[in-house]
Design an enzyme around this catalytic site. Structure first.
Site, PDB file in Angstrom:
ATOM      1  N   LYS A  34       0.813  -1.210   0.000  1.00  0.00           N
ATOM      2  CA  LYS A  34       0.000   0.000   0.000  1.00  0.00           C
ATOM      3  C   LYS A  34       0.850   1.266   0.000  1.00  0.00           C
ATOM      4  CE  LYS A  34      -1.259   1.277   3.871  1.00  0.00           C
ATOM      5  NZ  LYS A  34      -1.503   2.342   4.823  1.00  0.00           N
ATOM      6  N   THR A  35       1.754   1.331   0.949  1.00  0.00           N
ATOM      7  CA  THR A  35       2.574   2.538   1.057  1.00  0.00           C
ATOM      8  C   THR A  35       3.443   2.709  -0.176  1.00  0.00           C
ATOM      9  OG1 THR A  35       2.637   2.153   3.421  1.00  0.00           O
ATOM     10  CG2 THR A  35       4.130   3.800   2.555  1.00  0.00           C
ATOM     11  N   ASP A 215      -4.137   8.667   2.782  1.00  0.00           N
ATOM     12  CA  ASP A 215      -3.710   7.345   3.229  1.00  0.00           C
ATOM     13  C   ASP A 215      -4.711   6.834   4.268  1.00  0.00           C
ATOM     14  OD1 ASP A 215      -2.109   5.150   3.540  1.00  0.00           O
ATOM     15  OD2 ASP A 215      -0.800   6.098   5.019  1.00  0.00           O
ATOM     16  N   GLU A 216      -4.807   5.535   4.419  1.00  0.00           N
ATOM     17  CA  GLU A 216      -5.692   4.951   5.434  1.00  0.00           C
ATOM     18  C   GLU A 216      -7.086   5.585   5.393  1.00  0.00           C
ATOM     19  OE1 GLU A 216      -4.635   2.440   7.033  1.00  0.00           O
ATOM     20  OE2 GLU A 216      -2.582   2.676   7.795  1.00  0.00           O
ATOM     21  N   GLN A 246      -9.562  -3.075   7.564  1.00  0.00           N
ATOM     22  CA  GLN A 246      -8.649  -2.628   8.616  1.00  0.00           C
ATOM     23  C   GLN A 246      -9.133  -1.349   9.279  1.00  0.00           C
ATOM     24  OE1 GLN A 246      -4.336  -3.242   7.928  1.00  0.00           O
ATOM     25  NE2 GLN A 246      -4.934  -3.680   5.832  1.00  0.00           N
ATOM     26  N   ARG A 623      -0.457  -8.978  10.824  1.00  0.00           N
ATOM     27  CA  ARG A 623       0.884  -8.407  11.028  1.00  0.00           C
ATOM     28  C   ARG A 623       1.957  -9.488  10.922  1.00  0.00           C
ATOM     29  NH1 ARG A 623      -0.207  -4.447   9.143  1.00  0.00           N
ATOM     30  NH2 ARG A 623      -2.196  -5.494   8.811  1.00  0.00           N
TER      31      ARG A 623
END
Length: 996
Positions: A34-35, A215-216, A246, A623
DNA sequence: ATTACAACCTTTTTT
DNA sequence: AGGTTGTAAT
């Protein structure tokens, strides 16, 4: 430039990065890069001609902002990233308010009221009015209403409402707002709301903005959504990245629905999903997906494993929270020891629903000498000594800040007690002024004792002196003000007296130095103070700086979530990370523990959104890269008995979890971990006697969490855990658990050639621990420990005939059509495994090797090219190394940064394969907008992907034999090495360099 | 009456 | 670790 940019991406990522769409939504599952995609998108936009100073990138946390900027910087190679308007929503808002706030009447030098301030204000109001409300809950409610766009009409309704509670909150709200206003403070919600006001009324402020990236996105609330729209008003070019699965900030009014709002707002939005997961093992993904799919209302989104199936996640029952801590400590030691140096302490994270759950865990880690660090524990800025200094500065900056005044007027003690402070605040409130003005100006209604009066004036003298420095031409650096405060309050003496323990005192002194250093940095015009570029000039609009250097410094710190856990000395030492799940979002670790998975904790008793709690568990689980442990105690830390989390009890989950930690002596466990982490399989050589472990297996505690006595472990120096059956208290916790050698991670000796003998394993135990155990004989016996009658009673009989709904069949795992007889391969497997376990010992694969030690004594080595795992063409090496978040241990980073060379194409040499075959994606090119993602067969796709990996990569003889049809998959990936090795001889030999 | 200090209990998550 | 409560000291 653009080509380089895109070559680092997989297909969907490339589509996203280079999309010409005006509005682009990227739905990015965990570990999907994603980043990487977002940063590349920014670089792409820049490359296509947009100006950095006209791009807004809003993140959710400061950490994310920082990382984003660094990564964009690396991508660009010039300094343009400095010009981006990049930061959290809150910090971007502050920047606009500083420059243009005057347009909407914001006063100069405004301060930011943080969580703590808001809460104390509300607490005082509640007390004063004799309300019975809970301050924290009230604060959340008020904040929630503000986050939904202000009080407005709702308040009017509330006024008419008969609901006592609503009226009360309303009254508190009104007074709270008045208090903030009088003190010239804006709380977190105000920052956003006022910025919305500003941009709505004066859209010229953002008339230069060419693109907005968020973002997010799933964590944005309504106000932030508005803010995004307003910021993008001029060109309407918007890119959002998010994952509804998430979304874990609903309690803070995050609106998952914002995604739908986006589609409504911008009907031409193009949605692209990133589905490939480059982080976790197939088994971990499969289990995680099972959890998240319990939420039937969610947007179904698939998750594709690129790694091998690996070891099944563990769901462990323990007797009590204490034992859970003890067990975690032992499992960590077992992981570190029995994997060679594949896993270090820095590779392990313990993720908690609530921070307080760390207590027992910390105790045991501490006792065993396992180094750890607590993220999201008490922040640096929350330490008494740091807070003292900062609150002094706040009074200096803004004497009207009653909150700050009250906070430190009696720190250190000056004989000004609570009663005095309270009455002063009340009088000041009544007279609509600040305490400061009250003391300066007028006769007091409050009677003050001589002592109190004296104390207050001593305090005010310190502030006045500082303010004199402030108005002076020179000497008004922030650092000099700090020094003034430190001297004036004789901070050193105070700390020494309050914290007599030398170590404690020293560390606090360190903190003081740290905050001083921070101030010096802020004073230094040369320092590359991230993100402090003034906003770009916009035609016809005057900027009017509302903040002073001091108020700006303080505002920044209020917005800093950044727990400065910078232990300078510990930087090189790998440490176990303890964190809340919330704070762990975006990060990853090879080994993850999620303790306290009981009802009441996850889902939390106070949470009112169960789905969000489930997502939290999902975030935690995803994670993990290679090993995942979920556990719950039967008795919690309050000594109350618990039930396992409802999320973990459905029958369909049973297949996905093992009951206890893996047997590292099983032949594929360690190689699979190595493959997933992209490390060389370590050479493990030691004799069992030398093992600094009480047991090689996770068998020190009964699997059902009872306290039954177990056979004492014959291990020298071990005294703690053999005493089952004793009351919990009598565990010898205060005695040293482990001898000296265990203080350091075990390092293999290369002189002894050895095998690991499973000390206490029975054949059944071994069977149960097969990495992918799909219901063979071992697990049928005593399958699972849930006290779910249905499961325990019916399973053994039911299993072979009919599966519960949603429970994937064995066949599914092996890629066969679902309707083929499932138990056929199962029996074969069982037979094969039993044959196998009749051998007295199991050797771990030996590989020659170990290149020179890498930088700074990190004993681990990256995979040398000639034994690197095969990587199919679609999976780009850099991507598989990508990491989100940057705070895992340096050791981990170093290892991952290492260049990865794809193997030359002589497949026969490759041993531990990872990554799944490329997945054809028909029709992907003609993507239409807006498109809700994903066909609903995602369960199957993950399972079959996992299955293929299993048959390809888990390299045991028994499994190979168990699947006659396997070759149809296997041939593709060059199994030559295996074919040769297995040779039909029946006796399995670990792969070794000798084979080359 | 006020302040200081010791002992106890309770803990969701965070910009 | 923070907050609350109880008690001793001022």
């Amino acid at each position: 430039m653009s080509t380089t940019l895109l070559s680092n991406l997989n297909e969907s990522q490339r589509d996203a990065v280079s999309s010409p769409a005006q509005q682009l939504a990227i739905l990015a599952g965990p570990g999907s890069g994603k980043t990487h995609t977002l940063t590349s998108r920014v670089a792409w936009l820049l490359a296509s001609g947009l100006q950095a100073q006209n791009i807004i990138v809003a993140t959710f946390t400061k950490k994310a902002a920082k990382e984003m900027q660094e990564r964009i910087g690396k991508l660009l190679g010039d300094d343009r990233e400095q010009k981006l308007i990049l930061g959290t929503f809150h910090s971007i808002s502050v920047r606009y308010l500083r420059s243009y706030g005057y347009l909407i009447g914001i006063k100069k030098g405004f301060g930011v009221a943080d969580q703590h301030d808001s809460e104390t204000i509300i607490k005082r109001i509640i007390k004063k009015n004799n309300f019975m409300a809970d301050p924290k809950a009230t604060k959340n409610k008020i904040s929630g209403r503000k986050a939904k766009g202000g009080w407005g009409e709702k308040m009017e309704k509330a006024m008419k409402s008969n609901n006592k509670e609503v009226q009360q909150i309303d009254a508190i709200y009104t007074e709270y707002e008045a208090t903030l206003k009088r003190a010239n403070l804006l709380d977190f919600d105000d920052l956003l709301l006022r910025c919305v006001d500003l941009l709505r009324d004066h859209p010229q402020c953002v008339s230069n903005i060419e693109a907005v990236l968020i973002d997010e996105f799933q964590d944005t609330n309504l106000v932030q959504f508005d803010l995004m729209r307003l910021m993008a008003a001029s060109r309407k070019k918007v890119t959002i990245v998010g994952d509804p699965d998430q979304s874990i900030y609903g309690f803070r009014s995050a609106e998952v629905k914002n995604y739908l709002s986006l589609l409504r707002q911008y009907p031409d939005t193009i949605t692209i999903s990133l589905e490939e997961n480059y982080r976790s093992s197939g088994a971990i993904l499969a289990a995680s997906l099972k959890i998240i799919q319990q939420d039937t209302s969610r947007i179904n989104k698939s998750l594709l494993a690129t790694h091998t199936v690996g070891t099944r996640p563990v769901l462990r029952t323990l007797e009590s929270a204490e034992v859970e801590g003890d067990w975690i400590m032992h499992e960590i030691r077992r992981c570190v020891t029995l994997t060679g140096d594949l896993i270090t302490y820095g590779d392990v994270a313990i993720l908690l629903r609530s921070a307080y759950l760390s207590r027992h865990i910390e105790t045991y880690l501490g006792k065993a000498g396992v180094p750890y660090r607590m993220v999201g524990g008490r922040a640096f800025y929350d330490r008494v000594e740091v807070r003292l200094i900062l609150y002094y500065l706040r009074v200096i900056s803004n004497p009207a800040d009653n909150n700050a005044f009250a906070e430190v007027v009696n720190l250190p003690k000056r004989g000004v007690g609570d009663v005095t402070v309270k009455s002063l605040i009340e009088e000041a409130d009544q007279k609509r002024m600040s305490i400061w003005e009250l003391m300066e100006n007028g006769p007091l209604a409050t009677g003050l004792s001589a002592k109190a009066r004296n104390g207050i004036s001593r305090f005010m003298k310190i502030i006045k002196d500082a303010r004199k420095m402030l108005s002076d031409e020179e000497g008004h650096t922030i650092a000099s003000l700090m020094k003034h405060v430190i001297e004036a309050v004789e901070l050193e003496d105070y700390l020494k007296k309050t914290y007599p323990e030398e170590e404690d005192y020293q560390s606090r002194l360190e903190n003081v130095k740290e905050i001083l250093a921070l101030a010096e940095e802020a004073d230094d015009p040369e320092s590359p103070d991230y993100n402090d570029e003034p906003l770009p000039e916009v035609d016809g609009l005057e900027q009017n700086e509302l903040s002073t250097p001091l108020s700006n410094f303080l505002a920044k710190i209020s917005l800093a979530t950044d727990k400065r856990a910078k232990d300078a000395e510990g930087e090189d030492k790998p440490r176990v990370t303890i964190s809340t799940i919330h704070a762990a979002k975006g990060l990853e670790w090879p080994v993850v523990f999620i303790p306290g998975a009981y009802d009441g904790s996850i889902p939390n008793g106070r949470a009112d959104d169960t789905d969000e709690e489930r997502r939290l568990l999902y975030v935690g689980m995803t994670r993990a890269k290679a090993l995942l442990y979920v556990s719950y105690p039967l008795i919690d830390s309050r000594r109350e008995s618990t039930r396992p989390s409802n999320f973990l009890t459905p029958t369909s989950l049973l297949l996905h979890f093992g009951q206890k930690g893996p047997s590292f002596s099983k032949q594929n466990v360690v190689p699979d971990i190595a493959a997933i982490l992209r490390l060389e399989v370590p050479k493990i050589t030691f004799t069992p006697d030398e093992l600094p472990l009480p047991s090689q297996e996770d068998d020190l505690w009964p699997e059902d969490g009872t306290a039954k006595a177990r056979p004492p472990k014959t291990w020298d120096q071990w005294d703690g855990t053999a005493q089952y059956g004793e009351p919990r208290k009598s565990l010898a916790h205060d005695r040293p658990l482990i001898d000296k050698r265990n203080m350091e991670p075990w390092k293999p000796s290369y002189t002894t050639t050895m095998t690991i003998t499973p000390a206490f394993s029975t054949a059944a135990a071994v069977l149960r621990e097969q990495p992918v155990n799909l219901g063979g004989a071992g697990s049928a016996k005593r399958p699972y420990t849930f006290d779910d009658d249905e499961v325990v009673d019916k399973k053994s009989t039911k299993r072979s005939t009919k599966r519960p709904d949603g429970q994937p069949s064995l066949a599914a795992y092996f890629g066969k059509p679902q309707n083929s007889k499932a138990n056929e391969p199962a029996t074969t497997i069982t037979a094969a495994r039993q044959t196998h376990t009749t051998q007295p010992s199991v050797s771990l694969p030996r590989l020659n090797h170990r290149a020179t030690l890498s930088q700074r004594g990190n004993p681990r080595t990256a995979i040398p090219a000639q034994i690197a795992p095969y990587v199919p063409p679609t999976i780009c090496p850099t991507l598989s190394r990508h990491r989100i978040g940057g705070t895992t241990s340096t050791a981990t980073n170093r290892r991952n940064i290492r260049a990865f060379t794809p193997p030359e194409s002589n497949g026969s040499k490759y041993i531990f394969l990872s990554s799944s075959p490329p997945r054809p994606e028909p029709g992907r090119k003609e993507r239409e907008a807006p498109r809700l993602p994903m066909p609903s067969n995602s369960i199957n796709s993950i399972v079959t992907t996992a299955a293929r990996s299993a048959s390809l990569h888990t390299t045991t003889e028994d499994r190979a034999r168990a699947q006659p049809g396997r070759k149809s998959y296997g041939a593709r990936m060059g199994m030559g090495g295996w074919e040769k090795r297995m040779g039909g001889s029946g006796s399995w030999k670990p792969p070794s360099m000798a084979d080359r």
